[in-house]
Design a protein around this motif. Structure first.
Motif, PDB file in Angstrom:
ATOM      1  N   LYS A 287       0.876  -1.186  -0.024  1.00  0.00           N
ATOM      2  CA  LYS A 287       0.171  -0.039   0.192  1.00  0.00           C
ATOM      3  C   LYS A 287       0.895   1.199  -0.101  1.00  0.00           C
ATOM      4  O   LYS A 287       0.499   2.264  -0.916  1.00  0.00           O
ATOM      5  CB  LYS A 287      -0.828  -0.146   1.314  1.00  0.00           C
ATOM      6  CG  LYS A 287      -2.133  -0.892   1.043  1.00  0.00           C
ATOM      7  CD  LYS A 287      -2.967  -0.999   2.239  1.00  0.00           C
ATOM      8  CE  LYS A 287      -4.262  -1.964   2.405  1.00  0.00           C
ATOM      9  NZ  LYS A 287      -5.030  -2.233   3.227  1.00  0.00           N
ATOM     10  N   HIS A 288       1.935   1.286   0.775  1.00  0.00           N
ATOM     11  CA  HIS A 288       2.983   2.393   0.588  1.00  0.00           C
ATOM     12  C   HIS A 288       3.506   2.664  -0.651  1.00  0.00           C
ATOM     13  O   HIS A 288       3.644   3.790  -0.992  1.00  0.00           O
ATOM     14  CB  HIS A 288       3.821   2.147   1.901  1.00  0.00           C
ATOM     15  CG  HIS A 288       4.939   3.356   1.874  1.00  0.00           C
ATOM     16  ND1 HIS A 288       4.683   4.530   2.832  1.00  0.00           N
ATOM     17  CD2 HIS A 288       6.270   3.505   1.204  1.00  0.00           C
ATOM     18  CE1 HIS A 288       5.714   5.239   2.528  1.00  0.00           C
ATOM     19  NE2 HIS A 288       6.570   4.514   1.790  1.00  0.00           N
ATOM     20  N   LYS A 293      -3.122   2.034  -3.575  1.00  0.00           N
ATOM     21  CA  LYS A 293      -3.837   1.640  -4.607  1.00  0.00           C
ATOM     22  C   LYS A 293      -3.510  -0.014  -5.052  1.00  0.00           C
ATOM     23  O   LYS A 293      -4.019  -0.342  -6.119  1.00  0.00           O
ATOM     24  CB  LYS A 293      -3.471   2.317  -5.921  1.00  0.00           C
ATOM     25  CG  LYS A 293      -3.953   3.778  -5.937  1.00  0.00           C
ATOM     26  CD  LYS A 293      -3.536   4.572  -6.866  1.00  0.00           C
ATOM     27  CE  LYS A 293      -3.926   6.072  -6.883  1.00  0.00           C
ATOM     28  NZ  LYS A 293      -3.601   6.972  -7.840  1.00  0.00           N
ATOM     29  N   TRP A 294      -2.930  -0.717  -4.225  1.00  0.00           N
ATOM     30  CA  TRP A 294      -2.328  -2.075  -4.445  1.00  0.00           C
ATOM     31  C   TRP A 294      -3.538  -2.949  -4.330  1.00  0.00           C
ATOM     32  O   TRP A 294      -4.506  -2.855  -3.542  1.00  0.00           O
ATOM     33  CB  TRP A 294      -1.236  -2.457  -3.587  1.00  0.00           C
ATOM     34  CG  TRP A 294      -0.867  -3.830  -4.083  1.00  0.00           C
ATOM     35  CD1 TRP A 294       0.375  -4.125  -5.138  1.00  0.00           C
ATOM     36  CD2 TRP A 294      -1.191  -5.077  -3.733  1.00  0.00           C
ATOM     37  NE1 TRP A 294       0.341  -5.287  -5.369  1.00  0.00           N
ATOM     38  CE2 TRP A 294      -0.799  -6.139  -4.442  1.00  0.00           C
ATOM     39  CE3 TRP A 294      -2.213  -5.683  -2.698  1.00  0.00           C
ATOM     40  CZ2 TRP A 294      -0.548  -7.468  -4.277  1.00  0.00           C
ATOM     41  CZ3 TRP A 294      -2.377  -7.119  -2.583  1.00  0.00           C
ATOM     42  CH2 TRP A 294      -1.571  -7.922  -3.410  1.00  0.00           C
ATOM     43  N   ASN A 295      -3.587  -4.143  -5.273  1.00  0.00           N
ATOM     44  CA  ASN A 295      -4.540  -5.224  -5.170  1.00  0.00           C
ATOM     45  C   ASN A 295      -4.001  -6.371  -6.035  1.00  0.00           C
ATOM     46  O   ASN A 295      -2.887  -6.048  -6.555  1.00  0.00           O
ATOM     47  CB  ASN A 295      -5.988  -4.888  -5.763  1.00  0.00           C
ATOM     48  CG  ASN A 295      -6.025  -4.591  -7.297  1.00  0.00           C
ATOM     49  OD1 ASN A 295      -5.633  -5.518  -7.986  1.00  0.00           O
ATOM     50  ND2 ASN A 295      -6.557  -3.410  -7.512  1.00  0.00           N
ATOM     51  N   PHE A 310       7.719  -8.718  -9.331  1.00  0.00           N
ATOM     52  CA  PHE A 310       6.346  -9.631  -9.399  1.00  0.00           C
ATOM     53  C   PHE A 310       5.170  -8.993  -8.522  1.00  0.00           C
ATOM     54  O   PHE A 310       4.140  -8.896  -8.908  1.00  0.00           O
ATOM     55  CB  PHE A 310       6.702 -10.943  -8.729  1.00  0.00           C
ATOM     56  CG  PHE A 310       5.660 -11.891  -8.567  1.00  0.00           C
ATOM     57  CD1 PHE A 310       5.216 -12.435  -9.579  1.00  0.00           C
ATOM     58  CD2 PHE A 310       5.048 -11.944  -7.156  1.00  0.00           C
ATOM     59  CE1 PHE A 310       4.151 -13.111  -9.444  1.00  0.00           C
ATOM     60  CE2 PHE A 310       3.665 -12.803  -7.120  1.00  0.00           C
ATOM     61  CZ  PHE A 310       3.320 -13.404  -8.132  1.00  0.00           C
ATOM     62  N   TYR A 311       5.675  -8.430  -7.322  1.00  0.00           N
ATOM     63  CA  TYR A 311       4.556  -7.875  -6.478  1.00  0.00           C
ATOM     64  C   TYR A 311       4.059  -6.330  -6.909  1.00  0.00           C
ATOM     65  O   TYR A 311       2.870  -5.967  -6.632  1.00  0.00           O
ATOM     66  CB  TYR A 311       4.973  -7.894  -4.988  1.00  0.00           C
ATOM     67  CG  TYR A 311       5.376  -9.216  -4.541  1.00  0.00           C
ATOM     68  CD1 TYR A 311       4.174 -10.017  -4.205  1.00  0.00           C
ATOM     69  CD2 TYR A 311       6.586  -9.662  -4.341  1.00  0.00           C
ATOM     70  CE1 TYR A 311       4.453 -11.450  -3.765  1.00  0.00           C
ATOM     71  CE2 TYR A 311       6.856 -11.068  -3.762  1.00  0.00           C
ATOM     72  CZ  TYR A 311       5.768 -11.873  -3.682  1.00  0.00           C
ATOM     73  OH  TYR A 311       5.871 -13.092  -3.299  1.00  0.00           O
ATOM     74  N   SER A 312       5.037  -5.685  -7.110  1.00  0.00           N
ATOM     75  CA  SER A 312       4.679  -4.203  -7.471  1.00  0.00           C
ATOM     76  C   SER A 312       5.423  -3.678  -8.500  1.00  0.00           C
ATOM     77  O   SER A 312       6.708  -4.030  -8.553  1.00  0.00           O
ATOM     78  CB  SER A 312       4.499  -3.341  -6.182  1.00  0.00           C
ATOM     79  OG  SER A 312       5.850  -2.908  -6.006  1.00  0.00           O
ATOM     80  N   PRO A 313       5.358  -2.441  -8.841  1.00  0.00           N
ATOM     81  CA  PRO A 313       6.272  -1.777  -9.932  1.00  0.00           C
ATOM     82  C   PRO A 313       7.457  -1.384  -9.326  1.00  0.00           C
ATOM     83  O   PRO A 313       8.364  -1.045  -9.732  1.00  0.00           O
ATOM     84  CB  PRO A 313       5.351  -0.326 -10.337  1.00  0.00           C
ATOM     85  CG  PRO A 313       4.024  -0.579  -9.933  1.00  0.00           C
ATOM     86  CD  PRO A 313       3.638  -1.677  -8.708  1.00  0.00           C
ATOM     87  N   SER A 314       7.575  -1.114  -7.678  1.00  0.00           N
ATOM     88  CA  SER A 314       8.651  -0.763  -6.940  1.00  0.00           C
ATOM     89  C   SER A 314       9.774  -2.086  -7.050  1.00  0.00           C
ATOM     90  O   SER A 314       9.465  -3.019  -6.345  1.00  0.00           O
ATOM     91  CB  SER A 314       8.437  -0.338  -5.743  1.00  0.00           C
ATOM     92  OG  SER A 314       9.572  -0.167  -4.805  1.00  0.00           O
TER      93      SER A 314
END
Length: 496
Positions: A287-288, A293-295, A310-314
């Motif tokens: 979320k941070h 906006k994560w789902n 894999f998990y997020s753009p970061s």
């Protein structure tokens, strides 16, 4: 509750004639975001029973010390406050020489319709659970709240992180697990309140310092000033990490430095004692990094096994979550199926064992005793610094911990002795010791979850080698060594 997380530990029935459901809080010492506590609440409501939460602290656990005891007690005092807020019955017990715990839990279980506990796969907890399951007359359920994915989904141990990473990513994509991040409200628990009479031995002492004086600890290890146990500290560390360190995790996490300048979370002890859950950290980080906006749909579905994306753009976020999930889970899964009471070098891969047979009699330039290691009296200032940090702070920088373990192997009479020394020092001093990852971290130094490295070396054979000289070249250690000098009260000039 997902049935994949529930394990029936005996063949005895739920006794609907008994007045309460008992949650035996062993490993995950919190009420909120806790699969086991949630399952106990659910059963109490279904059976229309009271809910009792029992949290005990025995005085004779292996490597017991004032350091670990105070840390746990601080969390128990917080749990009492939280239980009062929620209006639920919390029965804490602290064993002393005058207040023995022998037979207490069995006696409490006489009035339990069913007992729920934590399915933690290491240290004394599996044995405690199996022993109680045989002694009581009602059903005992053990709940896996160890990670995002129920460990029962994995058919076997993983031999390397790259393999488990692929398994985890595919499992998450196939069936995203239902997380437990429940923060309870008093009204949620109205149906499970009661007034069952407590055993006279139950209750927290008036003072942590006074009760500690009444315990004959086998290990004289003092608490670390300004290090405090409990959920509030866990949440504070998480908030600080998100705001100040997460974005630096990729580039700065491996660099030894002062804790405030090190881009690591500091959450390991709080995860170990269960004051915060892995799922809570997982969602907070995502979320941070995505501004709330994560789902699950934001995960990369094209490259399972890719730790960068894999998990997020970061990328920094992904690397942290890979450490949090993949590298943590590989240790828990290592213990999960068999829950061995004693870990030793027989658990290493065959290629490592063959290396050690071949190099068992190799010449060693330096040999040290346990006492010399423990007091940081080796020829190597870098190793001494790592050991000093462990003794004085109850923690050790992640990179230094790997070097620390490798050097003990190189400077001990035998591989078996090296393992025993590492186990003892880590479990005696580290707040996060006595954990699946403590053991697999030590065994990694011997070659577990790794591959053969070349060229073949003295003592190690094809097991990965690390040196203090290369560490000096790789990192600027001045700040770290100045910090260690301050801890030990020595002049900085000892660390050029």
């Amino acid at each position: 509750m997902n049935s994949e997380r529930v394990r029936v530990c005996n063949e005895k029935p739920i006794d609907a004639n008994k007045p309460y459901v008992l949650y035996w809080m062993q490993a995950y010492r919190r009420f909120d975001a806790n699969h086991a506590f949630s399952h106990a609440v659910q059963l109490a409501k279904e059976l229309k029973k009271e809910l009792i939460v029992y949290e005990g602290l025995r005085m004779d656990y292996p490597w017991n010390s004032e350091r670990i005891h105070q840390f746990i007690l601080e969390g128990m005092f917080e749990n009492q406050t939280r239980a009062d807020e929620l209006g639920i019955q919390y029965w804490p017990f602290v064993e002393t020489s005058e207040n023995s715990g022998k037979g207490l839990l069995k006696d409490i279980c006489k009035d339990a319709a069913v007992v729920v506990t934590d399915d933690f796969p290491c240290f004394i907890i599996p044995k405690q659970t199996s022993q109680l399951a045989k002694k009581i007359q009602c059903q005992l359920l053990s709940i896996d709240g160890n990670s995002i994915i129920p460990l029962s989904r994995f058919p076997k141990q993983a031999s390397a992180a790259r393999i488990l990473r692929l398994w985890i990513h595919k499992e998450i994509q196939k069936d995203f697990p239902n997380p437990n991040v429940t923060i309870w409200k008093k009204e949620d628990l109205m149906g499970v309140k009661g007034n069952s009479k407590t055993n006279p031995k139950i209750g927290l002492p008036k003072s942590i310092s006074e009760v500690i004086k009444r315990i004959p600890f086998q290990n004289q290890v003092s608490p670390v000033k300004n290090v405090k146990g409990g959920r509030k500290e866990a949440l504070r560390f998480l908030d600080e990490f998100l705001k100040q360190k997460l974005n630096l995790y990729l580039t700065k996490r491996s660099e030894p430095n002062r804790p405030e300048l090190t881009a690591t979370s500091g959450l390991s002890p709080y995860l170990h004692f269960g004051w915060i859950g892995l799922e809570e950290i997982f969602y907070a980080v995502l979320k941070h990094s995505t501004k709330g906006k994560w789902n699950p749909e934001r995960m990369s579905h094209e490259k399972p096994g890719d730790r960068e994306n894999f998990y997020s753009p970061s990328v920094a976020c992904n690397h942290f979550l890979d450490e949090l999930i993949t590298w943590r889970d590989i240790g828990y899964l290592f213990f999960w199926k068999d829950k061995p009471e004693n870990i030793n070098l027989n658990h290493l891969p065959d290629w490592v064992k063959a290396n050690f047979v071949k190099h068992n009699n190799d010449h060693k330039e330096y040999l040290y005793t346990l006492e010399q290691f423990e007091s940081a009296k080796t020829h190597d200032e870098i190793w001494n610094a790592a050991q000093t940090e462990l003794v004085h702070t109850g923690r050790m920088h992640n990179y230094m911990r790997m070097l620390w373990g490798k050097k003990v192997i190189e400077w001990s009479k035998s591989y078996e002795e090296a393992f025993q020394i590492l186990e003892h020092l880590n479990n005696k001093y580290a707040y996060d010791g006595r954990n699946p990852n403590s053991y697999t971290g030590i065994l990694w130094c011997f070659g577990l979850f790794d591959r053969p490295w070349f060229p073949e070396r003295n003592v190690f054979g094809n097991v990965r080698f690390m040196s203090s000289e290369s560490t000096k070249k790789k990192f600027k250690l001045n700040s770290y060594l100045e910090y260690i000098g301050e801890l030990s009260g020595k002049s900085n000039s000892l660390f050029p």
